[in-house]
Design an enzyme around this catalytic site. Structure first.
Site, PDB file in Angstrom:
ATOM      1  N   LYS A 174      28.962  37.610  46.943  1.00  0.00           N
ATOM      2  CA  LYS A 174      29.396  38.488  45.853  1.00  0.00           C
ATOM      3  C   LYS A 174      28.525  39.751  45.804  1.00  0.00           C
ATOM      4  O   LYS A 174      27.608  39.897  46.592  1.00  0.00           O
ATOM      5  CB  LYS A 174      29.384  37.709  44.529  1.00  0.00           C
ATOM      6  CG  LYS A 174      30.334  36.489  44.550  1.00  0.00           C
ATOM      7  CD  LYS A 174      31.808  36.882  44.517  1.00  0.00           C
ATOM      8  CE  LYS A 174      32.777  35.801  44.976  1.00  0.00           C
ATOM      9  NZ  LYS A 174      32.866  34.583  44.219  1.00  0.00           N
TER      10      LYS A 174
HETATM   11  C1  LIG Z   1      33.641  33.303  43.872  1.00  0.00           C
HETATM   12  C2  LIG Z   1      34.725  33.176  42.872  1.00  0.00           C
HETATM   13  C3  LIG Z   1      34.684  32.247  41.833  1.00  0.00           C
HETATM   14  C4  LIG Z   1      33.663  31.163  41.755  1.00  0.00           C
HETATM   15  O1  LIG Z   1      32.377  31.632  41.732  1.00  0.00           O
HETATM   16  P1  LIG Z   1      31.184  30.579  41.949  1.00  0.00           P
HETATM   17  O2  LIG Z   1      29.992  31.322  41.443  1.00  0.00           O
HETATM   18  O3  LIG Z   1      31.129  30.299  43.422  1.00  0.00           O
HETATM   19  O4  LIG Z   1      31.504  29.378  41.149  1.00  0.00           O
HETATM   20  C5  LIG Z   1      35.667  32.282  40.863  1.00  0.00           C
HETATM   21  N1  LIG Z   1      36.673  33.154  40.930  1.00  0.00           N
HETATM   22  C6  LIG Z   1      36.773  34.043  41.932  1.00  0.00           C
HETATM   23  C7  LIG Z   1      37.914  35.016  41.930  1.00  0.00           C
HETATM   24  C8  LIG Z   1      35.819  34.076  42.947  1.00  0.00           C
HETATM   25  O5  LIG Z   1      35.933  34.931  43.962  1.00  0.00           O
END
Ligand SMILES: *Cc1c(COP(=O)(O)O)cnc(C)c1O
Length: 391
Positions: free
Chosen positions: A193
């Site tokens: 991210k």
């Molecule tokens: C990465 C992601 C999540 C989950 O995030 P985590 O921190 O891995 O639990 C939820 N929604 C979207 C759209 C994502 O890309």
């Protein structure tokens, strides 16, 4: 150069985190401090996150994933069996699975092909007497039409929980995502991210009750958090369990990284934006649909750079990804829509034809490498490979 063979370039991955000496030093400091789980650094990360969003009155609650944050937000809103929550089919399963954790049902809605975000026009048609909430996802980091979504929510008495896993920093009509009038907004710090703590997330809300409930449920349903308990001046071993809570707290080890990632978030976003612009310029003439752009004046953090092949491209998406891989370039697909996965498909009897825009986008899309550490030369290599294959 006498060797005429193509030089072997190192594999260019689809995503890479950027971790600097600051994160490493803070991590070492945390490890040496004696306090490695949730404590002073997690607390500081929460305070600085609110400051980063530009509103220190926000409650920011650090959790060990965005999935955990979404679960806590819906739990605090009282979502449970017999209720429905509307979200986009074009997302990662975490957005929707949290609804099922609570025994409620998911109503999937198609996207607007011009934004790849949930189509507000289709939300209203999906509302039933059992609907309680909407989870918009700011896909790739592009803000959803939150004015339209909030208007629908207000009209039908629904809660809005924003999945902002891609949206740091994103603005919507000049306002930062996280500061809008939704019940809660949840960010992700997963490894790929826009900022990362390895695993981690942040639940943001203005609502004192949601914040209080989420804080209790984040740590076993204990009525005060462990940090208060172990650092209070008065010896205090006593606590009460008020609910069967979860184990969703963020460690100080992770928060140590988060503090410095957050300080670099603007620079990371600028670097990603520069690569996205380089791609736009270099790929414009090819038979592809370029990624949707933010509205004038709005900020897009370019978590993903998603192209769609036009019908006149000579390639299938799958074959193109293989050819790019053979050229040493990693790509991905965001996402295999939920309606294509066995669990969601079978539970709700879904068919591809129910979601024509998501389905068409999925079949044509690929995500190109995009991360802050990418060089101009790296991006140029991707552009040249695309030009060679598609030109
Ligand atoms: C990465 C992601 C999540 C989950 O995030 P985590 O921190 O891995 O639990 C939820 N929604 C979207 C759209 C994502 O890309």
């Amino acid at each position: 150069m006498t060797d005429t063979a193509t030089p072997i370039l190192p594999f260019l991955p689809f995503a890479l985190p950027e971790i600097g000496d600051e994160e490493i030093a803070e991590l070492v400091d945390t490890l040496r401090s004696g306090w490695i789980t949730t404590g002073p650094k997690a607390r500081r990360f929460e305070t600085e996150f609110a400051r980063f969003l530009g509103d220190e009155t926000l409650h920011c609650i650090a959790v060990n994933s965005a999935t955990a944050g979404l679960h806590l937000a819906l739990e605090a809103l009282g979502i449970g069996p017999g209720m429905e929550v509307i979200t986009t089919t074009h997302t990662f399963t975490a957005t929707a699975e949290v609804v099922r954790y609570l025994g409620a049902d998911v109503k999937l809605v198609d996207i607007d092909p011009s934004t790849l975000n949930i189509d507000p026009g289709l939300i209203e048609a999906a509302i039933t007497p059992r609907t309680r909430a909407i989870i918009p996802v700011h896909y790739a980091g592009l803000a959803c039409d939150m004015d339209a979504i909030h208007a629908i929510a207000a009209k039908h008495g629904l809660q809005v929980v924003e999945d902002a896993a891609h949206a740091l920093p994103t603005t919507c009509g000049g306002r930062m995502i996280g500061t809008l009038d939704s019940a809660a907004t949840v960010f992700s710090f997963y490894a790929n991210k826009t900022i990362t703590t390895g695993e981690g997330g942040m639940l943001v809300t203005r609502d004192d009750k949601i914040a209080a409930r989420a804080k209790v449920m984040r740590l076993h349903g204990i009525n005060r958090d462990a940090f208060d308990r172990f650092t209070a001046k008065v010896p205090s071993w006593y606590y009460e369990i008020v609910a069967p809570g979860f184990k969703y707290n963020l460690t100080d080890i992770a928060a140590a990284m988060g503090l410095h990632q957050l300080a670099k978030a603007e620079r990371f976003a600028q670097a990603r934006r520069a690569i996205a612009q380089q791609y736009d310029a270099g790929l414009r003439a090819l038979p592809v649909i370029l990624p949707p752009q933010p509205l004038a004046g709005d900020v897009h953090p370019w978590h993903l750079y998603v192209l769609r092949l036009k019908p006149e491209a000579r390639w299938s998406r799958d074959a193109l990804i293989e050819a790019l891989f053979a050229a040493g370039i990693g790509c991905s697909v965001h996402y295999i829509p939920l309606h294509q996965h066995p669990y969601w498909k079978e539970r709700y009897g879904l068919q591809a034809g129910d979601f024509p825009h998501s389905q068409a986008a999925y079949e044509a899309m690929l995500s190109l490498p995009l991360y802050s550490r990418m060089s101009t030369q790296d991006a140029q290599r991707v552009i040249e490979a695309m030009q060679r294959l598609l030109g």
